[in-house]
Motif scaffolding. Structure first.
Motif, PDB file in Angstrom:
ATOM      1  N   CYS A  77       0.826  -1.209   0.000  1.00  0.00           N
ATOM      2  CA  CYS A  77       0.000   0.000   0.000  1.00  0.00           C
ATOM      3  C   CYS A  77       0.861   1.259   0.000  1.00  0.00           C
ATOM      4  N   GLN A  78       1.944   1.237   0.774  1.00  0.00           N
ATOM      5  CA  GLN A  78       2.827   2.393   0.810  1.00  0.00           C
ATOM      6  C   GLN A  78       3.505   2.630  -0.527  1.00  0.00           C
ATOM      7  N   LYS A  79       3.698   1.599  -1.296  1.00  0.00           N
ATOM      8  CA  LYS A  79       4.341   1.731  -2.605  1.00  0.00           C
ATOM      9  C   LYS A  79       3.530   2.620  -3.540  1.00  0.00           C
ATOM     10  N   PHE A  80       2.198   2.546  -3.460  1.00  0.00           N
ATOM     11  CA  PHE A  80       1.351   3.294  -4.377  1.00  0.00           C
ATOM     12  C   PHE A  80       0.770   4.563  -3.751  1.00  0.00           C
ATOM     13  N   LEU A  81       0.632   4.584  -2.422  1.00  0.00           N
ATOM     14  CA  LEU A  81      -0.055   5.699  -1.780  1.00  0.00           C
ATOM     15  C   LEU A  81       0.831   6.463  -0.815  1.00  0.00           C
ATOM     16  N   ASN A  82       2.139   6.414  -0.997  1.00  0.00           N
ATOM     17  CA  ASN A  82       3.022   7.213  -0.149  1.00  0.00           C
ATOM     18  C   ASN A  82       3.081   8.664  -0.603  1.00  0.00           C
ATOM     19  N   ARG A  83       2.522   8.966  -1.783  1.00  0.00           N
ATOM     20  CA  ARG A  83       2.437  10.322  -2.305  1.00  0.00           C
ATOM     21  C   ARG A  83       1.024  10.550  -2.837  1.00  0.00           C
ATOM     22  N   PRO A  84       0.647  11.813  -3.076  1.00  0.00           N
ATOM     23  CA  PRO A  84      -0.722  12.078  -3.547  1.00  0.00           C
ATOM     24  C   PRO A  84      -1.036  11.361  -4.860  1.00  0.00           C
ATOM     25  N   VAL A  85      -2.258  10.879  -4.941  1.00  0.00           N
ATOM     26  CA  VAL A  85      -2.753  10.204  -6.151  1.00  0.00           C
ATOM     27  C   VAL A  85      -3.810  11.099  -6.786  1.00  0.00           C
ATOM     28  N   HIS A  86      -3.648  11.400  -8.064  1.00  0.00           N
ATOM     29  CA  HIS A  86      -4.594  12.254  -8.778  1.00  0.00           C
ATOM     30  C   HIS A  86      -5.769  11.403  -9.257  1.00  0.00           C
ATOM     31  N   MET A  87      -6.967  11.916  -9.028  1.00  0.00           N
ATOM     32  CA  MET A  87      -8.187  11.206  -9.408  1.00  0.00           C
ATOM     33  C   MET A  87      -8.956  12.005 -10.461  1.00  0.00           C
ATOM     34  N   LYS A  88      -9.272  11.351 -11.571  1.00  0.00           N
ATOM     35  CA  LYS A  88     -10.131  11.929 -12.600  1.00  0.00           C
ATOM     36  C   LYS A  88     -11.449  11.168 -12.589  1.00  0.00           C
ATOM     37  N   LEU A  89     -12.529  11.877 -12.374  1.00  0.00           N
ATOM     38  CA  LEU A  89     -13.839  11.257 -12.201  1.00  0.00           C
ATOM     39  C   LEU A  89     -14.556  11.152 -13.539  1.00  0.00           C
ATOM     40  N   SER A  90     -15.371  10.128 -13.653  1.00  0.00           N
ATOM     41  CA  SER A  90     -16.152   9.891 -14.865  1.00  0.00           C
ATOM     42  C   SER A  90     -17.615   9.733 -14.492  1.00  0.00           C
ATOM     43  N   ALA A  91     -18.482   9.960 -15.481  1.00  0.00           N
ATOM     44  CA  ALA A  91     -19.921   9.785 -15.257  1.00  0.00           C
ATOM     45  C   ALA A  91     -20.402   8.421 -15.719  1.00  0.00           C
TER      46      ALA A  91
END
Length: 245
Positions: free
Chosen positions: A85-99
């Motif tokens: 989990c720390q490997k992927f979420l140790n820094r901010p993750v950008h989220m692009k939302l879809s409908a």
């Protein structure tokens, strides 16, 4: 003579109509049609969002980019899962939302700082606390029960190559309209983070671990304060932690 006079009047009337300026009738007609067109487009957008299960808050959130801030996974006893989990979420993750509809809500796409793309979902949830419990909780928690709660979900790759289970991290935040801009949606404080080590699974009983709290924010541009000016002035540092401005 009478026929010629009536024909002349008809020609004069026709010419006056053709030469009439568009300031009154033409401008009114164009403005009216554009206003009706905009209202029709907005109504179609609202109806399309309602068909996808989107509320007004979700409709205002979908066109913005969000950041899932890092989480403290030190409470996870499974060392392999914690490092994964720390490997992927140790820094901010950008989220692009879809409908577009997905299996666990509306679809979303996350991207880590390293460029790794992660599959995600987002959805609105209902408050879990009941009315009689409002007297037993704090003020902030009671206010949150009156607001909209939105979940951001990130599905991580399997921990090992032999496993097909997708560890899932879920951010649950409370949002409210902006105080100055009624069309703005802002998170109210930090959100609760939980993890599903084995993913959603097929059964009703899903293994869930509550990790703690983390923020969901929007990417901000650099401030108006000049770093070269502020770095050497103690008055600017008063009450602020030291570090890069």
């Amino acid at each position: 003579m009478t026929a010629r006079f009536s024909l002349l009047n008809a020609l004069l009337l026709l010419s006056s109509l053709l030469l009439q300026p568009k300031g009154i009738h033409g401008g009114f007609r164009e403005g009216f049609s554009s206003k009706v067109g905009n209202e029709a487009k907005n109504k179609m957008k609202d109806e399309a969002g309602a068909l996808n299960g989107m509320t007004r808050e979700m409709f205002l959130m979908k066109d913005k980019e969000w950041e899932l801030q890092p989480v403290d996974f030190s409470c996870i006893k499974n060392l392999k899962l914690r490092r994964h989990c720390q490997k992927f979420l140790n820094r901010p993750v950008h989220m692009k939302l879809s409908a577009r509809k997905g299996k666990y809500g509306l679809r979303a796409q996350g991207q880590s700082q390293s460029g790794k793309r992660l599959r995600g979902f987002w959805r609105q949830t209902t408050p879990s606390a009941k009315g009689e419990d409002l007297l037993k909780i704090g003020y902030d928690e009671a206010v949150k029960q009156r607001l909209t709660s939105v979940e951001f979900e990130i599905q991580l790759p399997p921990v090992s190559k032999k496993s097909r289970k997708l560890p899932t991290v879920i951010y649950s935040i409370v949002v409210e309209p902006g105080s100055m801009n009624p069309k703005a949606i802002v998170p109210r404080g930090a959100g609760t983070v939980r993890i599903l080590p084995d993913g959603h699974g097929d059964g009703e009983d899903v293994n869930t671990l509550t990790i703690g709290k983390a923020f969901v924010t929007q990417p901000m541009r650099s401030g108006i304060v000049d770093p070269g000016w502020a770095k050497g002035r103690l008055v600017f540092r008063k009450g602020r932690p030291t570090g890069v401005v």
